[in-house]
Design a protein around this motif. Structure first.
Motif, mmCIF file in Angstrom:
data_model
loop_
_atom_site.group_PDB
_atom_site.id
_atom_site.type_symbol
_atom_site.label_atom_id
_atom_site.label_comp_id
_atom_site.label_asym_id
_atom_site.label_seq_id
_atom_site.Cartn_x
_atom_site.Cartn_y
_atom_site.Cartn_z
ATOM 1 N N ALA A 86 -9.747 4.376 -6.538
ATOM 2 C CA ALA A 86 -9.066 5.261 -5.637
ATOM 3 C C ALA A 86 -8.869 6.495 -6.370
ATOM 4 O O ALA A 86 -9.217 7.599 -5.639
ATOM 5 C CB ALA A 86 -7.734 4.838 -4.999
ATOM 6 N N HIS A 87 -8.375 6.851 -7.325
ATOM 7 C CA HIS A 87 -8.037 7.893 -8.273
ATOM 8 C C HIS A 87 -9.561 8.483 -8.537
ATOM 9 O O HIS A 87 -9.572 9.755 -8.471
ATOM 10 C CB HIS A 87 -7.283 7.647 -9.614
ATOM 11 C CG HIS A 87 -5.860 7.462 -9.206
ATOM 12 N ND1 HIS A 87 -5.038 8.529 -8.946
ATOM 13 C CD2 HIS A 87 -5.102 6.433 -9.267
ATOM 14 C CE1 HIS A 87 -3.662 8.199 -8.674
ATOM 15 N NE2 HIS A 87 -3.699 6.906 -8.758
ATOM 16 N N ARG A 115 -10.937 10.251 -5.416
ATOM 17 C CA ARG A 115 -10.074 11.457 -5.282
ATOM 18 C C ARG A 115 -10.541 12.464 -6.269
ATOM 19 O O ARG A 115 -11.029 13.696 -5.776
ATOM 20 C CB ARG A 115 -8.523 11.232 -5.413
ATOM 21 C CG ARG A 115 -7.792 12.685 -5.552
ATOM 22 C CD ARG A 115 -6.403 12.543 -5.688
ATOM 23 N NE ARG A 115 -5.764 13.782 -5.567
ATOM 24 C CZ ARG A 115 -5.326 14.464 -6.901
ATOM 25 N NH1 ARG A 115 -5.805 13.899 -8.128
ATOM 26 N NH2 ARG A 115 -4.594 15.371 -6.558
ATOM 27 N N TYR A 135 -6.378 4.236 3.310
ATOM 28 C CA TYR A 135 -5.396 5.309 2.742
ATOM 29 C C TYR A 135 -5.931 6.425 2.006
ATOM 30 O O TYR A 135 -5.693 7.659 2.281
ATOM 31 C CB TYR A 135 -4.485 4.600 1.858
ATOM 32 C CG TYR A 135 -3.706 5.463 1.135
ATOM 33 C CD1 TYR A 135 -2.666 6.177 1.665
ATOM 34 C CD2 TYR A 135 -3.850 5.780 -0.112
ATOM 35 C CE1 TYR A 135 -1.910 6.993 1.000
ATOM 36 C CE2 TYR A 135 -3.060 6.550 -0.882
ATOM 37 C CZ TYR A 135 -2.140 7.484 -0.296
ATOM 38 O OH TYR A 135 -1.483 8.170 -1.231
ATOM 39 N N PHE A 136 -6.876 5.903 1.127
ATOM 40 C CA PHE A 136 -7.263 7.068 0.203
ATOM 41 C C PHE A 136 -8.352 8.068 0.663
ATOM 42 O O PHE A 136 -8.303 9.164 0.561
ATOM 43 C CB PHE A 136 -7.867 6.470 -1.179
ATOM 44 C CG PHE A 136 -9.081 5.858 -1.056
ATOM 45 C CD1 PHE A 136 -10.184 6.478 -0.981
ATOM 46 C CD2 PHE A 136 -9.330 4.652 -1.486
ATOM 47 C CE1 PHE A 136 -11.298 5.696 -0.734
ATOM 48 C CE2 PHE A 136 -10.219 3.762 -1.466
ATOM 49 C CZ PHE A 136 -11.584 4.424 -1.281
ATOM 50 N N ILE A 191 -7.461 12.115 0.879
ATOM 51 C CA ILE A 191 -8.283 13.053 0.351
ATOM 52 C C ILE A 191 -8.662 13.959 1.135
ATOM 53 O O ILE A 191 -8.652 15.098 0.968
ATOM 54 C CB ILE A 191 -9.445 12.191 -0.468
ATOM 55 C CG1 ILE A 191 -9.158 11.380 -1.516
ATOM 56 C CG2 ILE A 191 -10.643 13.054 -0.617
ATOM 57 C CD1 ILE A 191 -10.254 10.357 -1.907
ATOM 58 N N PHE A 214 -0.318 11.469 -3.928
ATOM 59 C CA PHE A 214 -1.471 10.465 -3.744
ATOM 60 C C PHE A 214 -1.069 9.186 -4.469
ATOM 61 O O PHE A 214 -1.191 8.091 -4.013
ATOM 62 C CB PHE A 214 -2.728 11.188 -4.142
ATOM 63 C CG PHE A 214 -3.730 10.141 -4.351
ATOM 64 C CD1 PHE A 214 -4.815 10.059 -3.070
ATOM 65 C CD2 PHE A 214 -4.331 9.346 -5.213
ATOM 66 C CE1 PHE A 214 -5.828 9.325 -2.813
ATOM 67 C CE2 PHE A 214 -5.419 8.298 -5.121
ATOM 68 C CZ PHE A 214 -6.200 8.517 -3.667
ATOM 69 N N LEU A 243 -0.377 5.495 -2.863
ATOM 70 C CA LEU A 243 -1.146 4.464 -3.248
ATOM 71 C C LEU A 243 -0.700 3.461 -3.716
ATOM 72 O O LEU A 243 -1.059 2.006 -3.221
ATOM 73 C CB LEU A 243 -2.262 4.932 -4.273
ATOM 74 C CG LEU A 243 -3.201 4.032 -4.752
ATOM 75 C CD1 LEU A 243 -4.182 3.255 -3.842
ATOM 76 C CD2 LEU A 243 -4.062 4.529 -5.945
#
Length: 230
Positions: free
Chosen positions: A92-93, A96, A149-150, A154, A210, A214
């Motif tokens: 996820a990170h 982003r 979610y992400f 984003i 974020f 998460l």
């Protein structure tokens, strides 16, 4: 036949290949967004005739698929973490971070999955993180939840960055400019919950927001996974 299966034509004057075409398209998109990308503009960037590109790519949608797959290589972690939560968090990170480098990626997230080698590898890494921890339906819902979610977070962050550029106002500048109107509206007493949020809420940076969101989503996923037996 997909773009992934169709062979490239033989090299002719002004050497071309899909790698060079995709690199040129990404450079254009990084500079001006997806609206700056067309086969004609990519061809001009490569000093080639537009019709040459059709031997490699049939449509702009195929070009976008290739661009996304190229950026997916930036998302793949160097090593697969052992813990499912860490693995999904890293993916996820990294998604982003890739979107902040290539803002146009936000416009293409969340649709049909890309079928290129890097996109498939990201999907494999995501599913492998949860493999064996629950039944397949639970795993798929967990992956969809984290992805939703992400993707949304984003897109919201990129939309705010674009608004800053379009208006020339930073977040604080916009808040100051909107302050008198907001103050008048809150003074009516019609919005008590919003008033409390405006006056007492803590302003956090996008990265911290974020990460917190998460973590909450991963907490929810963890609650749905079977408890390990002693």
């Amino acid at each position: 036949m997909t773009v992934w299966d169709r062979p490239e034509p033989p090299t002719r004057p002004v050497p071309l290949d899909r790698e060079r075409i995709v690199a040129a398209a990404i450079a254009l998109a990084d500079e001006g967004g997806l609206e700056a990308v067309s086969l004609r503009k990519v061809a001009a960037r490569l000093d080639a005739g537009p019709m040459r590109l059709y031997g490699y790519i049939s449509t702009k949608e195929e070009l976008f698929d290739l661009m996304v797959d190229e950026v997916q290589a930036e998302i793949l972690p160097e090593e697969q973490p052992g813990d499912w939560r860490e693995a999904l968090g890293i993916l996820a990170h990294r998604t982003r971070q890739a979107a902040l480098r290539h803002e146009w990626l936000a416009d293409l997230l969340g649709g049909r999955p890309t079928l290129g080698p890097n996109g498939l590898a990201v999907t494999e890494a995501t599913l492998a993180a949860l493999d064996g921890l629950a039944d397949l339906d639970t795993v798929m819902r967990a992956v969809e939840t984290v992805s939703a979610y992400f993707t949304g977070a984003i897109r919201r962050e990129i939309a705010n960055l674009r608004a800053e550029r379009a208006t020339g106002l930073s977040k604080r500048d916009w808040q100051r400019a909107s302050g008198p109107h907001v103050t008048r509206m809150l003074a009516t007493g019609r919005f008590p919950a919003l008033t409390k949020a405006v006056h007492d809420g803590t302003d956090v940076d996008p990265e911290a927001s974020f990460a917190t969101g998460l973590d909450w989503v991963l907490d929810a996923v963890a609650a749905k996974l079977p408890r390990p037996t002693a």
